[in-house]
Design a protein around this motif. Structure first.
Motif, PDB file in Angstrom:
ATOM      1  N   PHE B  28     -14.032   5.763  -8.803  1.00 48.53           N
ATOM      2  CA  PHE B  28     -13.369   4.528  -9.500  1.00 48.53           C
ATOM      3  C   PHE B  28     -12.250   3.834  -8.897  1.00 48.53           C
ATOM      4  N   VAL B  29     -11.563   4.579  -8.133  1.00 46.31           N
ATOM      5  CA  VAL B  29     -10.288   4.202  -7.309  1.00 46.31           C
ATOM      6  C   VAL B  29     -10.944   2.851  -6.475  1.00 46.31           C
ATOM      7  N   ARG B  34     -10.980  -2.666  -5.108  1.00 47.15           N
ATOM      8  CA  ARG B  34     -11.502  -3.678  -4.650  1.00 47.15           C
ATOM      9  C   ARG B  34     -11.423  -5.043  -5.558  1.00 47.15           C
ATOM     10  N   PHE B  35     -11.402  -4.812  -6.921  1.00 43.65           N
ATOM     11  CA  PHE B  35     -11.203  -5.833  -7.895  1.00 43.65           C
ATOM     12  C   PHE B  35      -9.910  -6.219  -7.867  1.00 43.65           C
ATOM     13  N   MET B  36      -9.069  -5.437  -7.816  1.00 45.67           N
ATOM     14  CA  MET B  36      -7.575  -5.599  -8.251  1.00 45.67           C
ATOM     15  C   MET B  36      -6.719  -5.917  -7.210  1.00 45.67           C
ATOM     16  N   LEU B  37      -6.850  -5.075  -6.052  1.00 45.30           N
ATOM     17  CA  LEU B  37      -6.119  -5.092  -4.797  1.00 45.30           C
ATOM     18  C   LEU B  37      -6.546  -6.015  -3.882  1.00 45.30           C
ATOM     19  N   GLU B  38      -8.046  -6.130  -4.091  1.00 46.31           N
ATOM     20  CA  GLU B  38      -8.721  -7.172  -3.164  1.00 46.31           C
ATOM     21  C   GLU B  38      -9.234  -6.163  -1.770  1.00 46.31           C
ATOM     22  N   THR B  44     -11.631   6.466  -0.005  1.00 50.63           N
ATOM     23  CA  THR B  44     -12.170   6.772  -0.977  1.00 50.63           C
ATOM     24  C   THR B  44     -13.424   7.265  -0.863  1.00 50.63           C
ATOM     25  N   GLU B  45     -14.267   6.659   0.000  1.00 48.32           N
ATOM     26  CA  GLU B  45     -15.697   7.121   0.157  1.00 48.32           C
ATOM     27  C   GLU B  45     -15.885   8.330   0.491  1.00 48.32           C
TER      28      GLU B  45
END
Lengths: 424, 156
Positions: B28-29, B34-38, B44-45
């Motif tokens: 989720f992070v 990716r969407f919020m902080l670009e 994470t992976e």
């Protein structure tokens, strides 16, 4: 030497060892004879499991179980019942319809048989359907889910070979619909002959409210589908988004998830995942032995040695995959066989996307192919019906699957038409 | 003895739940970033994969208890009840011995991993590889439990 691997595998399997452990034990037996250091076993298990795309498996399983927990599955079934209940044999049609909407969100056909079967088989029996027929419909219809997108086997097939998962998803849509329609026709004809019950037509109001009820489930499928096809999410991310979405709907919209239920679902999902992952780990070990013994090259050479004619070759590969699919779990079979068969198919000019659909379709048919089809066993366990009787009832459905398989094998447009619209 | 299995089952369950929640959070992070902080952080992976393999490790034992390993019971119905029971006992004994042996090799695997660190989180690979050891041990222990139950429980 390599025969030790195969012979011991079948001995373990037929004695009643779980499929996963049969793979592991036969690999172990081989490694002892080949005098390979046994530390390779944990090593290959680890490298087989430590793959990011596989994280979508617990994701989709958990999303499916959450759908069951919060009552989304019930609503899907009720909705398809409102739509189809007034037709003769309506409940059997609803069973097939629900599988299509459910569309493999839960992951594998075996899991679909279990989750839809545990609701539908008792319900069908109660309304006067024969038990063996109820089990057969469930086993057959659960193989539709993994063809219709979103599909876990197609995600695995795509990630093994680098094919576009979006294209694979679109390619599966028409074959999946053909299967659904075919199964429904068979169910209808049988129901008519045996005078299975039908209900009063549900009013437009009931259908509409049923649709509103099932609406949230449909949105979930759409999120996953468009997220992956449009490249917004990787499959793993899409599965986790589906989990969070199901949680959100369950807690805030249906208000039917409590902590106790949630903990149970988490535990059960991890347990199911682990049983699949041990299978994947041992399959990776098994596959590694095959590669180091150059079995794939030999299989490829002997297939191409029999014929380089596209039509004949496809028939041979179809036969091979159905047999393998009947005793092997889909994902393990893909890991071991798919890359090499794809190479053979491409070398005689078959489109890789089309071939992927053919392969997954074959493995699904295998799940319902007697005497060993895994879905038949699962349905038999849930419905408490002897496997021989279910086998007899599943034959007409099997025939439909085989016809669809032949169509997809020999008419490339069935699978390639939709991806062609969006790409190329 | 009974208590031992119950406690171990509870521990496995808790481990499974914490691991899967960890995995969900990590993925989720990744999406959120990716969407919020670009741009999403590199760890994470890897973190998701480590949590995943630990979930598998703890779940492997639960799956024995829940009877989740799919099998084909092909010859069972041609056997008498007593022989079925005997066959089951032999199968479980072989599985238990196999996983006990595998636990030793999984231990060796941990030793191999100890000096190395994972690329982005820099945790010892020995710690990551321990998951396989845990899986082997749990399958062994819970298979032994099944074997005991087979002879304790009156046949239905």
């Amino acid at each position: 030497m390599i025969w030790i691997l195969f012979i011991s595998f079948f001995i373990f399997l037929f004695l009643g060892f779980p499929i996963a452990f049969s793979l592991g034990l036969s690999a172990f037996t081989y490694l002892i004879f080949a005098q390979v250091p046994l530390v390779v076993i944990p090593l290959k298990m680890y490298s087989g499991i430590d793959v990011f795309v596989l994280l979508s498996i617990p994701g989709f399983i958990l999303a499916g179980n959450l759908m069951n927990l919060c009552g989304m599955t019930d609503r899907i079934i009720r909705f398809s019942n409102h739509l189809l209940g007034h037709v003769r044999g309506g409940l059997s049609l609803a069973n097939i319809g629900a599988s299509m909407i459910f569309a493999g969100i839960s992951g594998t056909a075996v899991a679909d048989t279990a989750s839809i079967g545990s609701i539908m088989i008792p319900a069908m029996k109660k309304e006067g359907y024969d038990g063996d027929f109820s089990c057969a419909v469930t086993a057959a219809s659960s193989t539709v889910g993994p063809i219709i997108p979103p599909s876990l086997p197609l995600i695995i097939a795509g990630s093994l070979t680098g094919l576009s998962i979006g294209k694979l998803f679109l390619a599966g849509a028409i074959p999946g619909l053909l299967l659904t329609v075919g199964f429904m026709v068979v169910s209808y004809v049988i129901s008519k002959k045996r005078k299975y019950p039908k209900k009063a037509r549900a009013g437009i109001k009931l259908v509409a409210s049923g649709f509103l009820d099932a609406f949230w489930a449909l949105v979930m499928t759409l999120i996953i589908l468009f997220g992956i096809v449009a490249g917004v999410f990787t499959p793993t991310e899409a599965s986790i988004v589906a989990v969070l979405y199901a949680l959100f709907v369950g807690i805030f919209i249906y208000q039917s998830i409590n902590i106790k239920g949630l903990i149970g679902v988490l535990k059960q999902s991890v347990s199911t995942t682990a049983s699949l992952m041990l299978l994947v780990g041992f399959a990776n070990l098994f596959g590694w032995i095959l590669v180091s013994e150059q079995v794939p090259q030999q299989v490829a050479a002997s297939l191409l040695g029999i014929s380089t004619n596209k039509i004949v070759l496809l028939l041979l590969i179809n036969l091979l995959l159905i047999v393998v699919g009947s005793f092997m779990e889909t994902i393990a079979a893909l890991l071991i066989l798919f890359p090499i068969l794809l190479k053979v198919a491409v070398s005689v000019g078959i489109d890789p996307i089309q071939f992927s659909i053919i392969a997954v379709l074959n493995l699904m048919i295998g799940l319902n192919t007697p005497p060993v089809g895994v879905c038949l066993f699962v349905a038999s366990g849930i419905g408490k019906e002897p496997i021989e009787r279910i086998t007899k009832q599943v034959l007409p459905f099997l025939l439909v699957s085989l016809i669809v398989l032949l169509l997809v094998s020999y008419i490339p447009q069935i699978s390639l038409f939709l991806p062609g619209l969006f790409w190329d | 003895m009974n208590r031992f299995f119950i406690v171990l089952y509870k521990i496995s369950g808790a481990g499974a739940i914490l691991s899967i929640l960890g995995m969900i959070t990590a993925v989720f992070v990744q999406v959120f970033a990716r969407f919020m902080l670009e741009n999403s952080p590199a760890w994470t992976e890897e973190m998701a994969r480590i949590f995943f393999i630990y979930a598998v490790a703890f779940g492997a034992g639960l799956a024995v208890r829940n009877n989740d390993y799919v099998k084909l019971e092909l010859i069972d119905r041609y056997l008498t009840l007593n022989r079925q029971k005997g066959l089951k006992a032999i199968i479980q004994l072989i599985i238990a011995l196999f996983f006990l042996l595998m636990a030793f090799y999984a231990w060796e695997f941990i030793i191999i991993g100890l000096p190395e660190n994972s690329p982005s989180l820099e945790v010892s690979m020995g710690l990551v590889f321990s998951s396989i050891f845990i899986a082997m041990v749990l399958v062994f222990v819970f298979t032994i439990e099944q074997l005991i139950l087979l002879y304790k429980k009156p046949q239905p």
